[in-house]
Enzyme design. Sequence first.
Site, PDB file in Angstrom:
ATOM      1  N   TYR A 165      -1.189  -1.304  10.406  1.00 30.84           N
ATOM      2  CA  TYR A 165      -1.356  -1.337   8.947  1.00 30.84           C
ATOM      3  C   TYR A 165      -0.106  -0.776   8.255  1.00 30.84           C
ATOM      4  O   TYR A 165       0.462  -1.417   7.368  1.00 30.84           O
ATOM      5  CB  TYR A 165      -2.609  -0.552   8.535  1.00 30.84           C
ATOM      6  N   SER A 169       0.859  -1.187   0.000  1.00 34.80           N
ATOM      7  CA  SER A 169       0.000   0.000   0.000  1.00 34.80           C
ATOM      8  C   SER A 169       0.894   1.236   0.000  1.00 34.80           C
ATOM      9  O   SER A 169       2.058   1.153   0.415  1.00 34.80           O
ATOM     10  CB  SER A 169      -0.842  -0.003   1.285  1.00 34.80           C
TER      11      SER A 169
HETATM   12  N1  LIG Z   1      -8.777  -0.567  -1.096  1.00 41.22           N
HETATM   13  C1  LIG Z   1      -7.763   0.225  -0.775  1.00 41.22           C
HETATM   14  O1  LIG Z   1      -7.921   1.464  -0.631  1.00 41.22           O
HETATM   15  C2  LIG Z   1      -6.387  -0.357  -0.625  1.00 41.22           C
HETATM   16  C3  LIG Z   1      -5.284   0.523  -0.686  1.00 41.22           C
HETATM   17  C4  LIG Z   1      -4.006   0.000  -0.564  1.00 41.22           C
HETATM   18  C5  LIG Z   1      -3.815  -1.349  -0.374  1.00 41.22           C
HETATM   19  N2  LIG Z   1      -4.898  -2.179  -0.317  1.00 41.22           N
HETATM   20  C6  LIG Z   1      -4.639  -3.606  -0.095  1.00 41.22           C
HETATM   21  O2  LIG Z   1      -5.220  -4.343  -1.148  1.00 41.22           O
HETATM   22  C7  LIG Z   1      -5.471  -5.676  -0.701  1.00 41.22           C
HETATM   23  C8  LIG Z   1      -6.847  -6.110  -1.185  1.00 41.22           C
HETATM   24  O3  LIG Z   1      -7.821  -5.319  -0.523  1.00 41.22           O
HETATM   25  P1  LIG Z   1      -9.113  -4.773  -1.248  1.00 41.22           P
HETATM   26  O4  LIG Z   1      -8.979  -3.301  -1.335  1.00 41.22           O
HETATM   27  O5  LIG Z   1      -9.403  -5.533  -2.475  1.00 41.22           O
HETATM   28  O6  LIG Z   1     -10.195  -5.037  -0.083  1.00 41.22           O
HETATM   29  P2  LIG Z   1     -11.464  -6.014   0.004  1.00 41.22           P
HETATM   30  O7  LIG Z   1     -12.379  -5.769  -1.132  1.00 41.22           O
HETATM   31  O8  LIG Z   1     -11.983  -5.823   1.388  1.00 41.22           O
HETATM   32  O9  LIG Z   1     -10.810  -7.473  -0.143  1.00 41.22           O
HETATM   33  C9  LIG Z   1     -10.007  -8.029   0.870  1.00 41.22           C
HETATM   34  C10 LIG Z   1      -9.785  -9.495   0.578  1.00 41.22           C
HETATM   35  O10 LIG Z   1      -8.927 -10.037   1.606  1.00 41.22           O
HETATM   36  C11 LIG Z   1      -9.500 -11.223   2.093  1.00 41.22           C
HETATM   37  N3  LIG Z   1      -9.154 -11.457   3.484  1.00 41.22           N
HETATM   38  C12 LIG Z   1      -9.213 -10.577   4.511  1.00 41.22           C
HETATM   39  N4  LIG Z   1      -8.882 -11.192   5.657  1.00 41.22           N
HETATM   40  C13 LIG Z   1      -8.613 -12.474   5.350  1.00 41.22           C
HETATM   41  C14 LIG Z   1      -8.242 -13.622   6.100  1.00 41.22           C
HETATM   42  N5  LIG Z   1      -8.113 -13.585   7.450  1.00 41.22           N
HETATM   43  N6  LIG Z   1      -8.039 -14.790   5.462  1.00 41.22           N
HETATM   44  C15 LIG Z   1      -8.206 -14.860   4.116  1.00 41.22           C
HETATM   45  N7  LIG Z   1      -8.553 -13.827   3.352  1.00 41.22           N
HETATM   46  C16 LIG Z   1      -8.772 -12.645   3.970  1.00 41.22           C
HETATM   47  C17 LIG Z   1     -11.020 -11.039   1.916  1.00 41.22           C
HETATM   48  O11 LIG Z   1     -11.649 -12.313   1.771  1.00 41.22           O
HETATM   49  P3  LIG Z   1     -12.644 -13.018   2.827  1.00 41.22           P
HETATM   50  O12 LIG Z   1     -13.269 -11.931   3.653  1.00 41.22           O
HETATM   51  O13 LIG Z   1     -13.610 -13.769   1.960  1.00 41.22           O
HETATM   52  O14 LIG Z   1     -11.749 -13.925   3.604  1.00 41.22           O
HETATM   53  C18 LIG Z   1     -11.074 -10.301   0.594  1.00 41.22           C
HETATM   54  O15 LIG Z   1     -11.059 -11.206  -0.476  1.00 41.22           O
HETATM   55  C19 LIG Z   1      -5.297  -5.656   0.820  1.00 41.22           C
HETATM   56  O16 LIG Z   1      -4.073  -6.246   1.166  1.00 41.22           O
HETATM   57  C20 LIG Z   1      -5.293  -4.173   1.163  1.00 41.22           C
HETATM   58  O17 LIG Z   1      -4.515  -3.906   2.316  1.00 41.22           O
HETATM   59  C21 LIG Z   1      -6.169  -1.716  -0.448  1.00 41.22           C
END
Ligand SMILES: NC(=O)c1ccc[n+]([C@@H]2O[C@H](COP(=O)([O-])OP(=O)(O)OC[C@H]3O[C@@H](n4cnc5c(N)ncnc54)[C@H](OP(=O)(O)O)[C@@H]3O)[C@@H](O)[C@H]2O)c1
Length: 265
Positions: free
Chosen positions: A154, A141
Amino acid sequence: MDQQRPVAAITGASSGIGVVFARRLAARGYDLLLIARRKERLDALGAELSRAHGAACQSLVADLASDADVAGVAERLRSEPRLALLVNNAGFGLHGRFFSTPVEDQERMHRVHVMATVKLTHAALREMVARDSGAIVNVASVAAYVRSSGSASYCATKSWMTVFTEALHLELKGLGSRVRVQALCPGYTHTEFHDAMGSDKTHVGASLWLNADTVVEASLRGLERGKLFVVPGFGYKLATAIVPKLPAGLRVWLELRNPQSKARV
Ligand SMILES: NC(=O)c1ccc[n+]([C@@H]2O[C@H](COP(=O)([O-])OP(=O)(O)OC[C@H]3O[C@@H](n4cnc5c(N)ncnc54)[C@H](OP(=O)(O)O)[C@@H]3O)[C@@H](O)[C@H]2O)c1
Protein backbone atom coordinates in the site's frame (compact mmCIF):
# COMPACT_ATOMS: atom_id res chain seq x y z
CA MET A 1 -26.69 14.40 -24.24
CA ASP A 2 -25.47 18.01 -24.12
CA GLN A 3 -22.34 18.12 -26.29
CA GLN A 4 -21.05 21.18 -24.40
CA ARG A 5 -20.95 19.58 -20.96
CA PRO A 6 -17.54 18.40 -19.74
CA VAL A 7 -17.16 14.73 -18.85
CA ALA A 8 -15.45 13.39 -15.73
CA ALA A 9 -14.38 9.75 -15.45
CA ILE A 10 -14.16 8.46 -11.87
CA THR A 11 -12.79 5.07 -10.91
CA GLY A 12 -14.02 3.59 -7.64
CA ALA A 13 -17.28 5.49 -8.07
CA SER A 14 -19.39 2.88 -6.25
CA SER A 15 -18.35 3.95 -2.74
CA GLY A 16 -16.68 6.48 -0.46
CA ILE A 17 -14.51 9.22 -1.94
CA GLY A 18 -15.49 8.25 -5.52
CA VAL A 19 -19.19 8.76 -4.79
CA VAL A 20 -18.49 12.21 -3.34
CA PHE A 21 -16.41 13.18 -6.38
CA ALA A 22 -19.35 12.09 -8.58
CA ARG A 23 -21.89 14.11 -6.57
CA ARG A 24 -19.72 17.25 -6.47
CA LEU A 25 -18.85 17.09 -10.16
CA ALA A 26 -22.44 16.44 -11.26
CA ALA A 27 -23.47 19.51 -9.24
CA ARG A 28 -20.82 21.50 -11.14
CA GLY A 29 -22.30 20.51 -14.51
CA TYR A 30 -20.23 17.46 -15.48
CA ASP A 31 -21.51 14.35 -17.22
CA LEU A 32 -19.98 11.25 -15.69
CA LEU A 33 -18.34 7.96 -16.54
CA LEU A 34 -18.74 5.92 -13.34
CA ILE A 35 -16.27 3.05 -13.09
CA ALA A 36 -16.16 0.15 -10.58
CA ARG A 37 -17.19 -3.51 -10.27
CA ARG A 38 -20.55 -3.09 -8.49
CA LYS A 39 -22.93 -2.23 -11.33
CA GLU A 40 -26.07 -1.79 -9.23
CA ARG A 41 -24.37 0.89 -7.14
CA LEU A 42 -23.09 2.74 -10.21
CA ASP A 43 -26.52 2.61 -11.85
CA ALA A 44 -28.23 3.88 -8.69
CA LEU A 45 -25.75 6.75 -8.35
CA GLY A 46 -26.14 7.61 -12.04
CA ALA A 47 -29.94 7.70 -11.69
CA GLU A 48 -29.67 9.93 -8.59
CA LEU A 49 -27.33 12.41 -10.31
CA SER A 50 -29.36 12.46 -13.48
CA ARG A 51 -32.48 13.36 -11.45
CA ALA A 52 -30.72 15.87 -9.20
CA HIS A 53 -28.46 17.63 -11.71
CA GLY A 54 -29.43 16.47 -15.19
CA ALA A 55 -26.05 14.73 -15.50
CA ALA A 56 -25.73 12.06 -18.19
CA CYS A 57 -24.07 9.14 -16.42
CA GLN A 58 -22.69 5.94 -17.90
CA SER A 59 -21.77 2.96 -15.72
CA LEU A 60 -18.59 1.23 -16.85
CA VAL A 61 -18.37 -2.05 -14.97
CA ALA A 62 -14.72 -2.99 -14.73
CA ASP A 63 -12.36 -4.88 -12.49
CA LEU A 64 -9.30 -2.64 -12.70
CA ALA A 65 -7.05 -5.56 -11.76
CA SER A 66 -7.98 -7.12 -15.12
CA ASP A 67 -5.95 -6.11 -18.19
CA ALA A 68 -8.94 -6.66 -20.46
CA ASP A 69 -11.27 -4.51 -18.34
CA VAL A 70 -8.68 -1.71 -18.05
CA ALA A 71 -8.19 -1.82 -21.84
CA GLY A 72 -11.96 -1.44 -22.29
CA VAL A 73 -12.11 1.60 -20.01
CA ALA A 74 -9.02 3.12 -21.67
CA GLU A 75 -10.69 2.75 -25.06
CA ARG A 76 -13.82 4.50 -23.75
CA LEU A 77 -11.65 7.38 -22.44
CA ARG A 78 -9.83 7.70 -25.78
CA SER A 79 -13.18 7.90 -27.60
CA GLU A 80 -14.58 10.68 -25.36
CA PRO A 81 -13.88 14.10 -26.90
CA ARG A 82 -15.43 15.92 -23.90
CA LEU A 83 -13.23 14.21 -21.31
CA ALA A 84 -12.15 17.02 -18.97
CA LEU A 85 -11.23 15.14 -15.78
CA LEU A 86 -10.03 11.67 -14.84
CA VAL A 87 -10.03 10.71 -11.17
CA ASN A 88 -7.93 7.59 -10.55
CA ASN A 89 -9.53 6.82 -7.22
CA ALA A 90 -10.20 3.04 -7.12
CA GLY A 91 -8.16 1.37 -4.44
CA PHE A 92 -8.11 -0.89 -1.45
CA GLY A 93 -6.04 -1.92 1.54
CA LEU A 94 -4.89 -5.30 2.76
CA HIS A 95 -4.59 -6.54 6.30
CA GLY A 96 -1.50 -8.45 7.44
CA ARG A 97 2.20 -8.72 6.75
CA PHE A 98 3.36 -8.84 3.13
CA PHE A 99 4.73 -12.39 3.37
CA SER A 100 1.68 -13.74 5.24
CA THR A 101 -0.90 -12.62 2.69
CA PRO A 102 -1.42 -14.24 -0.73
CA VAL A 103 0.91 -12.78 -3.33
CA GLU A 104 -2.06 -12.63 -5.70
CA ASP A 105 -3.66 -10.01 -3.42
CA GLN A 106 -0.44 -8.00 -3.44
CA GLU A 107 -0.33 -8.22 -7.23
CA ARG A 108 -3.97 -7.16 -7.48
CA MET A 109 -3.15 -4.05 -5.48
CA HIS A 110 -0.26 -3.16 -7.78
CA ARG A 111 -2.50 -3.70 -10.78
CA VAL A 112 -5.29 -1.45 -9.47
CA HIS A 113 -3.14 1.31 -7.96
CA VAL A 114 -0.28 1.31 -10.48
CA MET A 115 -1.08 -0.35 -13.81
CA ALA A 116 -4.67 0.89 -14.10
CA THR A 117 -3.44 4.40 -13.25
CA VAL A 118 -0.71 4.15 -15.91
CA LYS A 119 -3.03 2.95 -18.64
CA LEU A 120 -6.02 5.19 -17.91
CA THR A 121 -3.82 8.27 -17.43
CA HIS A 122 -2.07 7.54 -20.73
CA ALA A 123 -5.41 7.13 -22.52
CA ALA A 124 -6.75 10.39 -21.07
CA LEU A 125 -3.65 12.55 -21.34
CA ARG A 126 -2.93 12.08 -25.03
CA GLU A 127 -6.18 13.80 -25.99
CA MET A 128 -6.03 16.33 -23.16
CA VAL A 129 -2.54 17.45 -24.13
CA ALA A 130 -3.60 17.72 -27.78
CA ARG A 131 -6.56 19.89 -26.70
CA ASP A 132 -4.46 21.72 -24.09
CA SER A 133 -7.14 21.31 -21.44
CA GLY A 134 -8.18 18.84 -18.79
CA ALA A 135 -6.98 17.41 -15.51
CA ILE A 136 -6.08 14.15 -13.77
CA VAL A 137 -6.47 13.54 -10.04
CA ASN A 138 -4.59 10.54 -8.67
CA VAL A 139 -5.93 9.55 -5.28
CA ALA A 140 -2.84 8.51 -3.34
CA SER A 141 -2.69 8.73 0.47
CA VAL A 142 -0.63 10.10 3.34
CA ALA A 143 0.66 6.51 3.30
CA ALA A 144 2.76 7.70 0.35
CA TYR A 145 4.94 9.56 2.88
CA VAL A 146 5.46 6.71 5.34
CA ARG A 147 6.51 3.08 5.31
CA SER A 148 4.70 0.87 7.79
CA SER A 149 4.30 -2.77 8.82
CA GLY A 150 1.25 -4.36 7.27
CA SER A 151 1.16 -1.83 4.45
CA ALA A 152 4.25 -2.59 2.35
CA SER A 153 2.44 -2.72 -1.00
CA TYR A 154 0.00 0.00 0.00
CA CYS A 155 2.72 2.51 0.99
CA ALA A 156 4.81 1.57 -2.05
CA THR A 157 1.99 1.89 -4.58
CA LYS A 158 0.67 5.13 -3.10
CA SER A 159 4.20 6.52 -3.02
CA TRP A 160 4.53 5.52 -6.67
CA MET A 161 1.37 7.50 -7.44
CA THR A 162 2.87 10.68 -5.99
CA VAL A 163 6.18 10.26 -7.85
CA PHE A 164 4.35 9.49 -11.09
CA THR A 165 2.09 12.52 -10.69
CA GLU A 166 4.97 14.89 -9.94
CA ALA A 167 6.91 13.65 -12.98
CA LEU A 168 3.85 14.15 -15.21
CA HIS A 169 3.49 17.66 -13.78
CA LEU A 170 7.09 18.37 -14.84
CA GLU A 171 6.44 17.06 -18.36
CA LEU A 172 3.30 19.16 -18.73
CA LYS A 173 4.79 22.33 -17.24
CA GLY A 174 7.88 21.85 -19.40
CA LEU A 175 5.63 21.90 -22.45
CA GLY A 176 3.75 24.95 -21.21
CA SER A 177 0.59 22.80 -21.19
CA ARG A 178 -2.53 23.91 -19.33
CA VAL A 179 -3.39 20.31 -18.45
CA ARG A 180 -3.16 19.85 -14.66
CA VAL A 181 -2.33 16.83 -12.56
CA GLN A 182 -2.83 16.40 -8.83
CA ALA A 183 -1.84 13.81 -6.25
CA LEU A 184 -4.55 13.83 -3.58
CA CYS A 185 -3.20 12.45 -0.29
CA PRO A 186 -5.92 11.91 2.30
CA GLY A 187 -5.36 10.52 5.78
CA TYR A 188 -7.89 8.30 7.56
CA THR A 189 -11.24 9.00 5.91
CA HIS A 190 -14.70 7.68 6.80
CA THR A 191 -15.62 5.42 3.86
CA GLU A 192 -15.99 1.65 3.37
CA PHE A 193 -12.22 1.30 2.94
CA HIS A 194 -11.33 -0.01 6.42
CA ASP A 195 -14.37 -2.29 6.64
CA ALA A 196 -13.53 -3.76 3.22
CA MET A 197 -10.04 -4.71 4.44
CA GLY A 198 -11.38 -6.00 7.76
CA SER A 199 -9.27 -3.66 9.86
CA ASP A 200 -9.95 -2.50 13.41
CA LYS A 201 -10.70 1.24 13.32
CA THR A 202 -10.74 1.67 17.09
CA HIS A 203 -6.95 2.16 17.29
CA VAL A 204 -7.27 5.37 15.26
CA GLY A 205 -7.97 8.46 17.38
CA ALA A 206 -11.18 10.37 16.57
CA SER A 207 -9.25 13.55 15.74
CA LEU A 208 -7.43 11.78 12.90
CA TRP A 209 -10.57 11.03 10.88
CA LEU A 210 -11.59 13.11 7.88
CA ASN A 211 -14.85 12.89 6.03
CA ALA A 212 -14.96 12.29 2.30
CA ASP A 213 -16.64 15.67 1.66
CA THR A 214 -13.67 17.51 3.19
CA VAL A 215 -11.25 15.44 1.11
CA VAL A 216 -13.04 16.01 -2.19
CA GLU A 217 -13.61 19.70 -1.49
CA ALA A 218 -9.86 20.14 -0.86
CA SER A 219 -9.08 18.32 -4.10
CA LEU A 220 -11.43 20.40 -6.24
CA ARG A 221 -10.20 23.64 -4.63
CA GLY A 222 -6.64 22.46 -5.26
CA LEU A 223 -7.43 21.80 -8.90
CA GLU A 224 -8.73 25.34 -9.35
CA ARG A 225 -5.46 26.62 -7.88
CA GLY A 226 -3.30 24.22 -9.87
CA LYS A 227 -1.91 22.50 -6.75
CA LEU A 228 0.21 19.44 -7.45
CA PHE A 229 -0.11 17.87 -3.97
CA VAL A 230 -3.25 18.17 -1.89
CA VAL A 231 -3.09 16.90 1.70
CA PRO A 232 -6.41 17.64 3.45
CA GLY A 233 -6.28 18.58 7.14
CA PHE A 234 -3.73 20.66 9.05
CA GLY A 235 -2.32 17.75 11.09
CA TYR A 236 -1.70 15.67 7.99
CA LYS A 237 -0.16 18.65 6.17
CA LEU A 238 2.28 19.08 9.04
CA ALA A 239 3.11 15.37 9.27
CA THR A 240 3.70 15.01 5.52
CA ALA A 241 5.96 18.08 5.56
CA ILE A 242 8.09 16.69 8.41
CA VAL A 243 8.24 12.91 7.94
CA PRO A 244 10.08 12.88 4.55
CA LYS A 245 12.80 15.09 6.07
CA LEU A 246 13.62 12.67 8.91
CA PRO A 247 16.73 10.51 8.61
CA ALA A 248 15.76 6.92 7.67
CA GLY A 249 17.13 5.54 10.96
CA LEU A 250 14.94 7.85 13.03
CA ARG A 251 11.92 7.16 10.82
CA VAL A 252 12.33 3.41 11.33
CA TRP A 253 12.87 3.83 15.10
CA LEU A 254 9.68 5.89 15.41
CA GLU A 255 7.65 3.56 13.21
CA LEU A 256 8.69 0.47 15.22
CA ARG A 257 7.20 2.18 18.27
CA ASN A 258 4.00 3.32 16.53
CA PRO A 259 1.02 1.48 18.08
CA GLN A 260 -1.12 2.15 14.98
CA SER A 261 1.42 0.41 12.78
CA LYS A 262 1.56 -2.56 15.19
CA ALA A 263 -2.22 -2.84 15.12
CA ARG A 264 -2.18 -3.32 11.35
CA VAL A 265 -0.36 -6.66 11.39
N1 LIG B 1 -10.53 5.83 3.42
C1 LIG B 1 -9.28 6.15 3.75
O1 LIG B 1 -8.92 6.21 4.95
C2 LIG B 1 -8.29 6.48 2.67
C3 LIG B 1 -7.13 7.19 3.04
C4 LIG B 1 -6.21 7.52 2.05
C5 LIG B 1 -6.42 7.15 0.74
N2 LIG B 1 -7.56 6.46 0.41
C6 LIG B 1 -7.73 6.08 -0.99
O2 LIG B 1 -8.95 6.60 -1.46
C7 LIG B 1 -9.40 5.83 -2.57
C8 LIG B 1 -10.89 5.57 -2.44
O3 LIG B 1 -11.10 4.74 -1.31
P1 LIG B 1 -12.30 4.94 -0.31
O4 LIG B 1 -11.74 5.38 0.99
O5 LIG B 1 -13.38 5.74 -0.92
O6 LIG B 1 -12.72 3.40 -0.09
P2 LIG B 1 -14.04 2.58 -0.48
O7 LIG B 1 -15.24 3.24 0.08
O8 LIG B 1 -13.74 1.18 -0.06
O9 LIG B 1 -14.08 2.68 -2.08
C9 LIG B 1 -13.13 2.01 -2.88
C10 LIG B 1 -13.59 2.06 -4.32
O10 LIG B 1 -12.59 1.41 -5.14
C11 LIG B 1 -13.23 0.49 -5.98
N3 LIG B 1 -12.37 -0.64 -6.30
C12 LIG B 1 -11.63 -1.38 -5.45
N4 LIG B 1 -11.02 -2.38 -6.11
C13 LIG B 1 -11.39 -2.26 -7.40
C14 LIG B 1 -11.12 -3.00 -8.59
N5 LIG B 1 -10.36 -4.13 -8.57
N6 LIG B 1 -11.66 -2.60 -9.75
C15 LIG B 1 -12.46 -1.50 -9.78
N7 LIG B 1 -12.75 -0.76 -8.72
C16 LIG B 1 -12.23 -1.15 -7.53
C17 LIG B 1 -14.48 0.03 -5.21
O11 LIG B 1 -15.50 -0.37 -6.13
P3 LIG B 1 -16.04 -1.88 -6.36
O12 LIG B 1 -15.79 -2.64 -5.09
O13 LIG B 1 -17.49 -1.68 -6.68
O14 LIG B 1 -15.26 -2.37 -7.53
C18 LIG B 1 -14.90 1.33 -4.55
O15 LIG B 1 -15.71 2.09 -5.41
C19 LIG B 1 -8.53 4.57 -2.59
O16 LIG B 1 -7.57 4.66 -3.61
C20 LIG B 1 -7.86 4.58 -1.22
O17 LIG B 1 -6.59 3.95 -1.26
C21 LIG B 1 -8.50 6.13 1.34
